[in-house]
Design a protein around this motif. Structure first.
Motif, PDB file in Angstrom:
ATOM      1  N   PRO A 174       0.820  -1.212   0.000  1.00 28.69           N
ATOM      2  CA  PRO A 174       0.000   0.000   0.000  1.00 28.69           C
ATOM      3  C   PRO A 174       0.853   1.260   0.000  1.00 28.69           C
ATOM      4  O   PRO A 174       1.796   1.384   0.773  1.00 28.69           O
ATOM      5  N   GLY A 175       0.528   2.186  -0.874  1.00 32.18           N
ATOM      6  CA  GLY A 175       1.215   3.469  -0.907  1.00 32.18           C
ATOM      7  C   GLY A 175       0.566   4.455   0.049  1.00 32.18           C
ATOM      8  O   GLY A 175      -0.339   4.092   0.822  1.00 32.18           O
ATOM      9  N   PRO A 176       0.985   5.695   0.026  1.00 33.71           N
ATOM     10  CA  PRO A 176       0.395   6.710   0.909  1.00 33.71           C
ATOM     11  C   PRO A 176      -1.119   6.818   0.697  1.00 33.71           C
ATOM     12  O   PRO A 176      -1.593   6.959  -0.425  1.00 33.71           O
ATOM     13  N   GLY A 177      -1.855   6.714   1.797  1.00 34.28           N
ATOM     14  CA  GLY A 177      -3.306   6.812   1.722  1.00 34.28           C
ATOM     15  C   GLY A 177      -4.006   5.553   1.269  1.00 34.28           C
ATOM     16  O   GLY A 177      -5.238   5.530   1.142  1.00 34.28           O
ATOM     17  N   ASP A 178      -3.229   4.466   1.021  1.00 40.09           N
ATOM     18  CA  ASP A 178      -3.811   3.214   0.546  1.00 40.09           C
ATOM     19  C   ASP A 178      -3.961   2.204   1.676  1.00 40.09           C
ATOM     20  O   ASP A 178      -3.294   2.293   2.709  1.00 40.09           O
ATOM     21  N   VAL A 179      -4.823   1.223   1.421  1.00 41.00           N
ATOM     22  CA  VAL A 179      -4.941   0.075   2.309  1.00 41.00           C
ATOM     23  C   VAL A 179      -4.688  -1.193   1.502  1.00 41.00           C
ATOM     24  O   VAL A 179      -4.978  -1.251   0.301  1.00 41.00           O
ATOM     25  N   LEU A 180      -4.128  -2.194   2.162  1.00 42.52           N
ATOM     26  CA  LEU A 180      -3.985  -3.527   1.586  1.00 42.52           C
ATOM     27  C   LEU A 180      -5.125  -4.380   2.123  1.00 42.52           C
ATOM     28  O   LEU A 180      -5.322  -4.463   3.341  1.00 42.52           O
ATOM     29  N   VAL A 181      -5.882  -4.996   1.222  1.00 33.69           N
ATOM     30  CA  VAL A 181      -7.066  -5.759   1.616  1.00 33.69           C
ATOM     31  C   VAL A 181      -6.889  -7.224   1.230  1.00 33.69           C
ATOM     32  O   VAL A 181      -6.548  -7.541   0.087  1.00 33.69           O
ATOM     33  N   ARG A 182      -7.091  -8.109   2.211  1.00 35.10           N
ATOM     34  CA  ARG A 182      -7.115  -9.541   1.940  1.00 35.10           C
ATOM     35  C   ARG A 182      -8.512  -9.893   1.437  1.00 35.10           C
ATOM     36  O   ARG A 182      -9.512  -9.679   2.121  1.00 35.10           O
ATOM     37  N   VAL A 183      -8.589 -10.429   0.244  1.00 30.90           N
ATOM     38  CA  VAL A 183      -9.853 -10.564  -0.470  1.00 30.90           C
ATOM     39  C   VAL A 183     -10.677 -11.742   0.056  1.00 30.90           C
ATOM     40  O   VAL A 183     -10.175 -12.852   0.222  1.00 30.90           O
ATOM     41  N   GLU A 184     -11.970 -11.467   0.290  1.00 35.17           N
ATOM     42  CA  GLU A 184     -12.942 -12.511   0.616  1.00 35.17           C
ATOM     43  C   GLU A 184     -13.829 -12.849  -0.583  1.00 35.17           C
ATOM     44  O   GLU A 184     -14.221 -14.005  -0.765  1.00 35.17           O
ATOM     45  N   ALA A 185     -14.195 -11.835  -1.358  1.00 34.25           N
ATOM     46  CA  ALA A 185     -15.087 -12.050  -2.493  1.00 34.25           C
ATOM     47  C   ALA A 185     -14.887 -10.928  -3.504  1.00 34.25           C
ATOM     48  O   ALA A 185     -14.563  -9.799  -3.142  1.00 34.25           O
ATOM     49  N   VAL A 186     -15.109 -11.272  -4.773  1.00 32.73           N
ATOM     50  CA  VAL A 186     -14.967 -10.324  -5.881  1.00 32.73           C
ATOM     51  C   VAL A 186     -16.208 -10.408  -6.755  1.00 32.73           C
ATOM     52  O   VAL A 186     -16.602 -11.502  -7.176  1.00 32.73           O
ATOM     53  N   GLY A 187     -16.832  -9.281  -7.034  1.00 27.82           N
ATOM     54  CA  GLY A 187     -17.996  -9.273  -7.910  1.00 27.82           C
ATOM     55  C   GLY A 187     -17.600  -9.401  -9.372  1.00 27.82           C
ATOM     56  O   GLY A 187     -16.597  -8.832  -9.812  1.00 27.82           O
ATOM     57  N   VAL A 188     -18.373 -10.151 -10.130  1.00 34.27           N
ATOM     58  CA  VAL A 188     -18.132 -10.331 -11.570  1.00 34.27           C
ATOM     59  C   VAL A 188     -19.284  -9.677 -12.322  1.00 34.27           C
ATOM     60  O   VAL A 188     -20.451  -9.989 -12.082  1.00 34.27           O
ATOM     61  N   ASP A 189     -18.954  -8.759 -13.227  1.00 31.97           N
ATOM     62  CA  ASP A 189     -19.970  -7.985 -13.936  1.00 31.97           C
ATOM     63  C   ASP A 189     -19.940  -8.239 -15.436  1.00 31.97           C
ATOM     64  O   ASP A 189     -18.938  -8.694 -15.989  1.00 31.97           O
ATOM     65  N   GLN A 190     -21.042  -7.873 -16.087  1.00 27.48           N
ATOM     66  CA  GLN A 190     -21.138  -8.007 -17.540  1.00 27.48           C
ATOM     67  C   GLN A 190     -20.061  -7.170 -18.235  1.00 27.48           C
ATOM     68  O   GLN A 190     -19.525  -7.570 -19.272  1.00 27.48           O
ATOM     69  N   VAL A 222     -14.704  -5.455  -4.449  1.00 28.43           N
ATOM     70  CA  VAL A 222     -14.037  -6.453  -3.612  1.00 28.43           C
ATOM     71  C   VAL A 222     -14.462  -6.271  -2.163  1.00 28.43           C
ATOM     72  O   VAL A 222     -14.569  -5.137  -1.676  1.00 28.43           O
ATOM     73  N   VAL A 223     -14.694  -7.368  -1.475  1.00 32.40           N
ATOM     74  CA  VAL A 223     -14.901  -7.356  -0.023  1.00 32.40           C
ATOM     75  C   VAL A 223     -13.749  -8.089   0.635  1.00 32.40           C
ATOM     76  O   VAL A 223     -13.305  -9.143   0.154  1.00 32.40           O
ATOM     77  N   GLY A 224     -13.247  -7.530   1.724  1.00 32.23           N
ATOM     78  CA  GLY A 224     -12.169  -8.186   2.450  1.00 32.23           C
ATOM     79  C   GLY A 224     -11.782  -7.416   3.691  1.00 32.23           C
ATOM     80  O   GLY A 224     -12.434  -6.434   4.075  1.00 32.23           O
ATOM     81  N   TYR A 225     -10.728  -7.870   4.321  1.00 35.79           N
ATOM     82  CA  TYR A 225     -10.244  -7.265   5.569  1.00 35.79           C
ATOM     83  C   TYR A 225      -8.969  -6.471   5.307  1.00 35.79           C
ATOM     84  O   TYR A 225      -8.096  -6.913   4.562  1.00 35.79           O
ATOM     85  N   ALA A 239      -7.790 -11.356  -7.491  1.00 33.99           N
ATOM     86  CA  ALA A 239      -6.531 -11.702  -6.823  1.00 33.99           C
ATOM     87  C   ALA A 239      -6.793 -11.984  -5.361  1.00 33.99           C
ATOM     88  O   ALA A 239      -7.896 -11.750  -4.841  1.00 33.99           O
ATOM     89  N   ASP A 240      -5.781 -12.492  -4.677  1.00 38.65           N
ATOM     90  CA  ASP A 240      -5.894 -12.765  -3.241  1.00 38.65           C
ATOM     91  C   ASP A 240      -5.775 -11.507  -2.393  1.00 38.65           C
ATOM     92  O   ASP A 240      -6.297 -11.445  -1.281  1.00 38.65           O
ATOM     93  N   TYR A 241      -5.075 -10.503  -2.924  1.00 38.51           N
ATOM     94  CA  TYR A 241      -4.911  -9.228  -2.223  1.00 38.51           C
ATOM     95  C   TYR A 241      -5.057  -8.097  -3.225  1.00 38.51           C
ATOM     96  O   TYR A 241      -4.657  -8.220  -4.389  1.00 38.51           O
ATOM     97  N   VAL A 242      -5.607  -6.973  -2.759  1.00 41.42           N
ATOM     98  CA  VAL A 242      -5.669  -5.765  -3.576  1.00 41.42           C
ATOM     99  C   VAL A 242      -5.268  -4.573  -2.724  1.00 41.42           C
ATOM    100  O   VAL A 242      -5.375  -4.604  -1.491  1.00 41.42           O
ATOM    101  N   THR A 243      -4.792  -3.517  -3.371  1.00 36.23           N
ATOM    102  CA  THR A 243      -4.594  -2.248  -2.688  1.00 36.23           C
ATOM    103  C   THR A 243      -5.552  -1.236  -3.300  1.00 36.23           C
ATOM    104  O   THR A 243      -5.933  -1.339  -4.473  1.00 36.23           O
ATOM    105  N   ALA A 244      -5.934  -0.256  -2.485  1.00 35.28           N
ATOM    106  CA  ALA A 244      -6.861   0.769  -2.952  1.00 35.28           C
ATOM    107  C   ALA A 244      -6.768   1.975  -2.043  1.00 35.28           C
ATOM    108  O   ALA A 244      -6.451   1.849  -0.848  1.00 35.28           O
ATOM    109  N   PRO A 245      -7.041   3.166  -2.571  1.00 37.76           N
ATOM    110  CA  PRO A 245      -7.135   4.344  -1.702  1.00 37.76           C
ATOM    111  C   PRO A 245      -8.243   4.156  -0.671  1.00 37.76           C
ATOM    112  O   PRO A 245      -9.305   3.605  -0.987  1.00 37.76           O
TER     113      PRO A 245
END
Length: 326
Positions: free
Chosen positions: A25-41, A66-69, A96-102
């Motif tokens: 995670p960069g400045p202002g970001d969080v690292l999230v361990r993924v529980e579920a990912v939505g799939v869209d059209q 994405v939902v996660g901790y 992915a198993d992990y994502v980063t996001a602001p």
């Protein structure tokens, strides 16, 4: 960690599970361990190289809800955020198993929701609420929701119902989907694949047109939509899930009779009216928290079988949202 990418446009089989380093995670970001990912059209359309607005640079991994901790925070954020359960709306490299996001692209998961249900509170639920807002729907007005069994449609239907719309009309392409829409509050459900579907709706309304139409399907439906509008009715076009490469046109003559046609874009809303986007998120969380709106998960598919999840979405047989789980 694992990440799903595609190196060429094409069928679902182009999705590949690869190994990658856990992002930092960069400045202002969080690292999230993924529980579920939505799939869209839209994910499917981009993978096929057919999205009507934008295509990714290859190789690509879809952006998705994405939902996660929160596992780690970047510089500038309090350590107390670690452990929070959040929805990241349209996280980059989301399969992915992990994502980063602001941090500002996260919202708390309402209590009582599963991880899969929580993904719907991301961009999907926000779009559903905002298209209802854009249609300026009032209690007692009729509303037509196209694709009412889909990820956005099933939320828009419930939001309209909660606001006192009557009747709520759903279109869907199978008896199972129409039954699903009725179970969520639709008063009328028709098959938009039938040539006389507008006539069926007018007959059910005693010869009147519809006050508000929410269309995320597009294609030739738009022409029928405009004709079906009641004077002073509003059509909100927000997607082309049915015909991503079609470019339907409307004549000025089509909107004579005081008919209003507008488009909706979440990106535009965020850029020009972030205050409306923020208030919409709060209202969505309140509606889901109160139980007046219920996100529905159609299927949970292992991350390693992302191609199957895309096949389910392409088949258009699912009711609610398809999600990936690590």
């Amino acid at each position: 960690m694992r990440i799903v990418r595609y190196h060429a446009f094409g069928p679902a089989e182009v999705l590949r599970v690869e190994k990658a380093e856990v992002p930092r995670p960069g400045p202002g970001d969080v690292l999230v361990r993924v529980e579920a990912v939505g799939v869209d059209q839209a994910d499917v359309q981009r993978r096929r190289g057919e999205h009507p607005v934008s295509l990714p640079v290859l190789p690509a991994c879809p952006s998705a809800d994405v939902v996660g901790y929160v596992e780690e925070v970047g510089p500038g954020l309090p350590a107390a955020r670690v452990g929070e359960r959040v929805v990241v709306w349209k996280a980059r490299n989301a399969y992915a198993d992990y994502v980063t996001a602001p941090l500002h692209r996260t919202v708390p998961v309402p209590a009582g929701l599963s991880a899969g249900q929580g993904t719907v509170v991301g961009s999907t639920g926000r779009v559903a609420l905002q298209v209802v807002d854009t249609g300026r729907l009032r209690a007692g007005e009729s509303v037509l929701v196209h694709g009412a069994a889909g990820a956005v449609g099933h939320m828009a239907l419930q939001i309209a119902k909660a606001r006192g719309a009557h009747p709520v009309i759903a279109t869907a392409g199978s008896p199972q989907k129409r039954d699903f829409a009725r179970s969520l509050g639709a008063d009328i459900a028709v098959d938009y694949g039938e040539t006389d579907w507008p006539g069926q709706i007018r007959e059910a309304l005693g010869g009147r047109g519809v006050d508000v139409i929410l269309d995320g399907v597009g294609g030739d439906l738009l022409h029928s939509d405009v004709r079906l509008l009641e004077p002073y009715g509003r059509l909100v076009f927000y997607g082309a899930s049915g015909s991503p490469t079609a470019r339907p046109t409307l004549s000025f003559l089509d909107v004579l009779g005081m008919k209003y046609v507008t488009g909706f874009s979440m990106a535009t809303l965020l850029e020009h009216r972030p205050d409306l986007a923020e208030s919409g998120t709060r209202r969505l969380l309140e509606a889901v928290g109160s139980g007046s709106v219920r996100p529905v998960v159609a299927a949970e598919v292992p991350l390693a079988d992302a191609a199957h999840a895309h096949d389910l979405v392409e088949a258009r047989t699912s009711c609610g949202r398809v999600v990936l789980v690590p």
